[in-house]
Write a protein that holds these residues in place. Structure first.
Motif, PDB file in Angstrom:
ATOM      1  N   THR A  62      27.276  69.202  17.230  1.00  8.78           N
ATOM      2  CA  THR A  62      28.284  68.484  16.476  1.00  8.78           C
ATOM      3  C   THR A  62      29.370  68.041  17.446  1.00  8.78           C
ATOM      4  OG1 THR A  62      27.823  69.807  14.521  1.00  8.78           O
ATOM      5  CG2 THR A  62      29.936  68.652  14.576  1.00  8.78           C
ATOM      6  N   GLU A  80      32.972  65.290  17.976  1.00 11.26           N
ATOM      7  CA  GLU A  80      34.034  64.559  17.300  1.00 11.26           C
ATOM      8  C   GLU A  80      34.020  63.147  17.861  1.00 11.26           C
ATOM      9  OE1 GLU A  80      37.728  66.561  17.876  1.00 11.26           O
ATOM     10  OE2 GLU A  80      37.105  68.312  16.744  1.00 11.26           O
ATOM     11  N   ARG A 118      35.968  55.427  15.992  1.00 14.94           N
ATOM     12  CA  ARG A 118      35.661  54.063  16.416  1.00 14.94           C
ATOM     13  C   ARG A 118      36.954  53.386  16.834  1.00 14.94           C
ATOM     14  NH1 ARG A 118      31.059  50.382  13.726  1.00 14.94           N
ATOM     15  NH2 ARG A 118      30.686  49.171  15.613  1.00 14.94           N
ATOM     16  N   GLU A 174      43.024  55.849  13.211  1.00 14.15           N
ATOM     17  CA  GLU A 174      42.596  57.189  13.602  1.00 14.15           C
ATOM     18  C   GLU A 174      42.827  57.394  15.095  1.00 14.15           C
ATOM     19  OE1 GLU A 174      38.767  60.015  12.697  1.00 14.15           O
ATOM     20  OE2 GLU A 174      38.468  57.872  12.856  1.00 14.15           O
ATOM     21  N   TRP A 181      32.473  53.516  20.023  1.00 16.49           N
ATOM     22  CA  TRP A 181      32.844  54.852  19.584  1.00 16.49           C
ATOM     23  C   TRP A 181      33.358  55.619  20.784  1.00 16.49           C
ATOM     24  CZ3 TRP A 181      32.850  56.771  14.662  1.00 16.49           C
ATOM     25  CH2 TRP A 181      32.262  55.954  13.688  1.00 16.49           C
ATOM     26  N   TYR A 204      23.577  59.683  16.402  1.00  8.83           N
ATOM     27  CA  TYR A 204      24.440  60.557  15.611  1.00  8.83           C
ATOM     28  C   TYR A 204      24.396  60.199  14.135  1.00  8.83           C
ATOM     29  CZ  TYR A 204      26.370  61.711  20.182  1.00  8.83           C
ATOM     30  OH  TYR A 204      26.510  62.109  21.481  1.00  8.83           O
ATOM     31  N   GLU A 205      24.737  61.182  13.307  1.00 15.03           N
ATOM     32  CA  GLU A 205      24.942  60.996  11.881  1.00 15.03           C
ATOM     33  C   GLU A 205      26.113  61.884  11.503  1.00 15.03           C
ATOM     34  OE1 GLU A 205      21.214  62.177  10.258  1.00 15.03           O
ATOM     35  OE2 GLU A 205      21.453  64.264  10.819  1.00 15.03           O
ATOM     36  N   THR A 206      26.771  61.612  10.393  1.00  7.72           N
ATOM     37  CA  THR A 206      27.897  62.458  10.019  1.00  7.72           C
ATOM     38  C   THR A 206      27.404  63.884   9.817  1.00  7.72           C
ATOM     39  OG1 THR A 206      27.654  61.939   7.677  1.00  7.72           O
ATOM     40  CG2 THR A 206      29.177  60.570   8.940  1.00  7.72           C
ATOM     41  N   ALA A 207      28.248  64.834  10.180  1.00  3.08           N
ATOM     42  CA  ALA A 207      27.843  66.240  10.131  1.00  3.08           C
ATOM     43  C   ALA A 207      27.547  66.710   8.717  1.00  3.08           C
ATOM     44  CB  ALA A 207      28.925  67.114  10.762  1.00  3.08           C
ATOM     45  N   ASP A 208      28.115  66.039   7.708  1.00  2.00           N
ATOM     46  CA  ASP A 208      27.844  66.448   6.331  1.00  2.00           C
ATOM     47  C   ASP A 208      26.690  65.671   5.704  1.00  2.00           C
ATOM     48  OD1 ASP A 208      29.201  64.061   6.235  1.00  2.00           O
ATOM     49  OD2 ASP A 208      30.550  64.635   4.623  1.00  2.00           O
ATOM     50  N   ALA A 209      26.065  64.771   6.472  1.00  2.00           N
ATOM     51  CA  ALA A 209      24.913  64.019   5.970  1.00  2.00           C
ATOM     52  C   ALA A 209      23.669  64.905   6.016  1.00  2.00           C
ATOM     53  CB  ALA A 209      24.677  62.773   6.823  1.00  2.00           C
TER      54      ALA A 209
END
Length: 142
Positions: free
Chosen positions: A10, A12, A15, A24, A63, A84-89
């Motif tokens: 994982t 961080e 973009r 952000e 990114w 990568y993919e979002t950690a909650d995906a």
């Protein structure tokens, strides 16, 4: 020749827009800017990042990643999307799903069910780790 698979980690990331619309700004990029590890240039608009491999450039839309050891580096959008993919995906593949499930079980009261040193083995549609097994689901396309 031997083949290798990247371990699921994982990271961080954000973009970089390169303009005032940037909403952000993680603390780690702000700190890197203050240290002088990250600089900005106007023509062409780029962000340069001092990395262990030398200075790397990012363009708006790229990114910016903070890796597992705190290292910062840019990544092009197409490479980021493929890697990568979002950690909650939901995970992309069965092996990743099983590794996540095994990790969750190890951290709960079911520690005795999964030996941390147990490899994941695949036999046909079944995946086995420790004393647990999981059948691969079939999609409508297969």
């Amino acid at each position: 020749m031997a083949q290798f698979r990247k371990k699921p980690v994982t990271i961080e990331a954000f973009r970089w827009t390169g303009d005032a619309d940037q909403t952000e700004d993680p603390i780690w990029i702000v700190e890197a800017i203050k240290r002088g590890d990250v600089m900005f240039h106007k023509l062409p608009l780029t962000m340069t990042i001092a990395t262990l491999e030398g200075t790397m450039s990012a363009s708006p839309g790229d990114w910016i990643i903070r890796g597992v050891k705190g290292e910062i580096y840019p990544c092009k959008p197409d490479i980021f999307a493929a890697s990568y993919e979002t950690a909650d995906a939901p995970p992309r593949d069965l092996r990743t799903a099983l590794q996540m499930a095994a990790g969750a079980l190890r951290s709960m009261e079911h520690k005795s069910l999964v030996d941390p040193s147990s490899p994941i083995t695949f036999v046909g549609d079944w995946a086995h780790f420790g004393t647990m097994s999981m059948m691969r689901s079939r999609s409508k396309e297969s």
